[in-house]
Design a protein around this motif. Structure first.
Motif, PDB file in Angstrom:
ATOM      1  N   VAL A   1     -27.545 -24.273 -45.882  1.00 57.11           N
ATOM      2  CA  VAL A   1     -26.387 -23.557 -46.678  1.00 57.11           C
ATOM      3  C   VAL A   1     -26.389 -22.107 -45.717  1.00 57.11           C
ATOM      4  CG1 VAL A   1     -25.779 -22.412 -48.822  1.00 57.11           C
ATOM      5  CG2 VAL A   1     -26.542 -24.843 -48.539  1.00 57.11           C
ATOM      6  N   ALA A   2     -27.438 -21.600 -45.465  1.00 59.33           N
ATOM      7  CA  ALA A   2     -27.181 -20.301 -44.791  1.00 59.33           C
ATOM      8  C   ALA A   2     -26.500 -20.427 -43.535  1.00 59.33           C
ATOM      9  CB  ALA A   2     -28.389 -19.577 -44.739  1.00 59.33           C
ATOM     10  N   ALA A   3     -27.113 -21.479 -42.712  1.00 52.14           N
ATOM     11  CA  ALA A   3     -26.405 -21.656 -41.228  1.00 52.14           C
ATOM     12  C   ALA A   3     -24.828 -21.880 -41.496  1.00 52.14           C
ATOM     13  CB  ALA A   3     -26.948 -22.596 -40.487  1.00 52.14           C
ATOM     14  N   ALA A   4     -24.206 -22.779 -42.515  1.00 52.62           N
ATOM     15  CA  ALA A   4     -22.798 -23.007 -42.742  1.00 52.62           C
ATOM     16  C   ALA A   4     -22.212 -21.681 -43.045  1.00 52.62           C
ATOM     17  CB  ALA A   4     -22.906 -23.962 -43.760  1.00 52.62           C
ATOM     18  N   ALA A   5     -22.721 -20.651 -43.764  1.00 52.18           N
ATOM     19  CA  ALA A   5     -22.260 -19.413 -44.038  1.00 52.18           C
ATOM     20  C   ALA A   5     -22.000 -18.690 -42.958  1.00 52.18           C
ATOM     21  CB  ALA A   5     -23.146 -18.868 -45.041  1.00 52.18           C
ATOM     22  N   LEU A   6     -23.085 -18.601 -42.076  1.00 47.97           N
ATOM     23  CA  LEU A   6     -22.937 -17.765 -40.925  1.00 47.97           C
ATOM     24  C   LEU A   6     -22.073 -18.437 -40.075  1.00 47.97           C
ATOM     25  CD1 LEU A   6     -26.846 -17.129 -39.981  1.00 47.97           C
ATOM     26  CD2 LEU A   6     -25.144 -15.561 -40.723  1.00 47.97           C
ATOM     27  N   VAL A   7     -21.648 -19.853 -39.860  1.00 42.62           N
ATOM     28  CA  VAL A   7     -20.673 -20.324 -38.929  1.00 42.62           C
ATOM     29  C   VAL A   7     -19.298 -19.744 -39.387  1.00 42.62           C
ATOM     30  CG1 VAL A   7     -19.849 -22.507 -38.064  1.00 42.62           C
ATOM     31  CG2 VAL A   7     -22.220 -22.153 -37.956  1.00 42.62           C
ATOM     32  N   GLY A   8     -19.258 -20.006 -40.680  1.00 41.89           N
ATOM     33  CA  GLY A   8     -17.945 -19.684 -41.272  1.00 41.89           C
ATOM     34  C   GLY A   8     -17.518 -18.159 -41.053  1.00 41.89           C
ATOM     35  N   PHE A   9     -18.404 -17.366 -41.212  1.00 41.06           N
ATOM     36  CA  PHE A   9     -18.195 -15.864 -40.865  1.00 41.06           C
ATOM     37  C   PHE A   9     -17.852 -15.753 -39.386  1.00 41.06           C
ATOM     38  CE2 PHE A   9     -19.638 -11.772 -39.961  1.00 41.06           C
ATOM     39  CZ  PHE A   9     -19.061 -10.939 -40.812  1.00 41.06           C
ATOM     40  N   GLY A  10     -18.664 -16.536 -38.507  1.00 42.38           N
ATOM     41  CA  GLY A  10     -18.189 -16.335 -37.125  1.00 42.38           C
ATOM     42  C   GLY A  10     -16.843 -16.623 -36.885  1.00 42.38           C
ATOM     43  N   CYS A  11     -16.466 -17.863 -37.445  1.00 37.44           N
ATOM     44  CA  CYS A  11     -15.178 -18.274 -37.139  1.00 37.44           C
ATOM     45  C   CYS A  11     -14.060 -17.532 -37.873  1.00 37.44           C
ATOM     46  CB  CYS A  11     -15.007 -19.742 -37.795  1.00 37.44           C
ATOM     47  SG  CYS A  11     -16.115 -21.008 -36.943  1.00 37.44           S
ATOM     48  N   ALA A  12     -14.342 -16.792 -38.951  1.00 41.57           N
ATOM     49  CA  ALA A  12     -13.359 -15.891 -39.536  1.00 41.57           C
ATOM     50  C   ALA A  12     -13.016 -14.608 -38.502  1.00 41.57           C
ATOM     51  CB  ALA A  12     -13.699 -15.331 -40.848  1.00 41.57           C
ATOM     52  N   LEU A  13     -14.422 -14.225 -37.882  1.00 40.04           N
ATOM     53  CA  LEU A  13     -14.172 -13.235 -36.871  1.00 40.04           C
ATOM     54  C   LEU A  13     -12.998 -13.473 -35.889  1.00 40.04           C
ATOM     55  CD1 LEU A  13     -17.728 -11.446 -36.975  1.00 40.04           C
ATOM     56  CD2 LEU A  13     -15.453 -10.611 -38.204  1.00 40.04           C
ATOM     57  N   LEU A  14     -13.345 -14.610 -35.319  1.00 38.76           N
ATOM     58  CA  LEU A  14     -12.753 -15.090 -34.125  1.00 38.76           C
ATOM     59  C   LEU A  14     -11.237 -15.425 -34.291  1.00 38.76           C
ATOM     60  CD1 LEU A  14     -15.242 -17.582 -32.530  1.00 38.76           C
ATOM     61  CD2 LEU A  14     -14.545 -15.294 -31.736  1.00 38.76           C
ATOM     62  N   LEU A  15     -10.722 -15.462 -35.493  1.00 44.18           N
ATOM     63  CA  LEU A  15      -9.369 -15.878 -35.838  1.00 44.18           C
ATOM     64  C   LEU A  15      -8.698 -14.382 -35.892  1.00 44.18           C
ATOM     65  CD1 LEU A  15      -9.625 -18.202 -39.009  1.00 44.18           C
ATOM     66  CD2 LEU A  15      -9.254 -18.681 -36.856  1.00 44.18           C
ATOM     67  N   PRO A  16      -7.176 -14.626 -35.358  1.00 43.89           N
ATOM     68  CA  PRO A  16      -6.310 -13.448 -35.353  1.00 43.89           C
ATOM     69  C   PRO A  16      -5.997 -12.906 -36.571  1.00 43.89           C
ATOM     70  CG  PRO A  16      -5.212 -15.367 -34.821  1.00 43.89           C
ATOM     71  CD  PRO A  16      -6.415 -15.900 -34.809  1.00 43.89           C
ATOM     72  N   GLY A  17      -5.712 -11.804 -36.645  1.00 43.92           N
ATOM     73  CA  GLY A  17      -5.449 -11.117 -37.972  1.00 43.92           C
ATOM     74  C   GLY A  17      -4.309 -11.545 -38.360  1.00 43.92           C
TER      75      GLY A  17
END
Length: 217
Positions: A92-108
């Motif tokens: 669960v923690a790994a999935a949360a980190l992956v989602g947070f990284g994808c959110a940072l890569l998305l444009p504003g």
């Protein structure tokens, strides 16, 4: 039975009959063992065993029910319930980190493009001094080559004549001809001058020649 030898042979002796050897059994040790067992049994004290039906049921304690283990016992993959919970937590923690990284890569969401950072302006470098024709001379200012003439060429000729066997009895007419070019190339080769073109009197060649000769009048 063995066949008796023929009459008249040297071994004319009566035949030997087989002998049976009887060995008596030793029963003394077995009799002594039984005797000791009887004597030991005679000295034992009888112990009364209580009747199991006469026990008080109040003294017994009912044990809690035992849960049946899982079919695989939790050992198929080498871990139990505690390790399974830890593995689920890590996933669960790994999935949360992956989602947070994808959110940072998305444009504003505002759709505004990021303003590129201004590139630093290149530092102004010293430009080479242009020659008489207007082009920058790679060998430095005041460079002399074949076809030039004037007092600077006369100074070059006089200095080369002071170097042994470089411009022996050369002309000092002030013209940069093929003979003078060959003398300059010879001086560069003998003294290991690499900064200027071969046969061209540039800054490096000038400094090497002036350091080895005296000023001309």
């Amino acid at each position: 039975m063995p066949t008796p030898p023929a009459s008249g042979s040297p071994d004319d002796r009566p035949p030997l009959e087989p002998i049976v050897v009887l060995r008596p059994r030793r029963t003394d040790a077995l009799a002594e063992l039984f005797k000791e067992m009887e004597q030991g049994a005679a000295g034992l004290e009888p112990v009364a065993v209580p009747d199991p039906h006469s026990w008080d049921e109040g003294e017994t304690q009912e044990l809690p029910p035992v849960r049946a283990p899982a079919p695989d016992g939790g050992r198929r993959f080498g871990f139990g319930s505690g390790l399974r919970r830890a593995a689920v937590t890590v996933a669960v923690a790994a999935a949360a980190l992956v989602g947070f990284g994808c959110a940072l890569l998305l444009p504003g969401r505002s759709g505004e493009a990021a303003t590129p950072a201004p590139s630093p302006s290149p530092t102004a470098s010293a430009e080479p001094t242009p020659t008489a024709s207007g082009a920058a001379d790679p060998d430095g200012a005041g460079t002399l080559r074949e076809g030039d003439s004037g007092p600077a060429v006369i100074d070059l000729q006089q200095r080369l004549r002071d170097i042994p066997d470089v411009y022996h009895n050369g002309s000092t007419d002030g013209r940069y001809d093929a003979t003078l070019e060959a003398a300059v190339a010879r001086f560069q080769l003998w003294y290991g001058i690499r900064g200027d073109e071969t046969g061209v009197y540039g800054n490096d060649t000038r400094q090497a020649l002036e350091s080895r000769t005296a000023a001309t009048g």
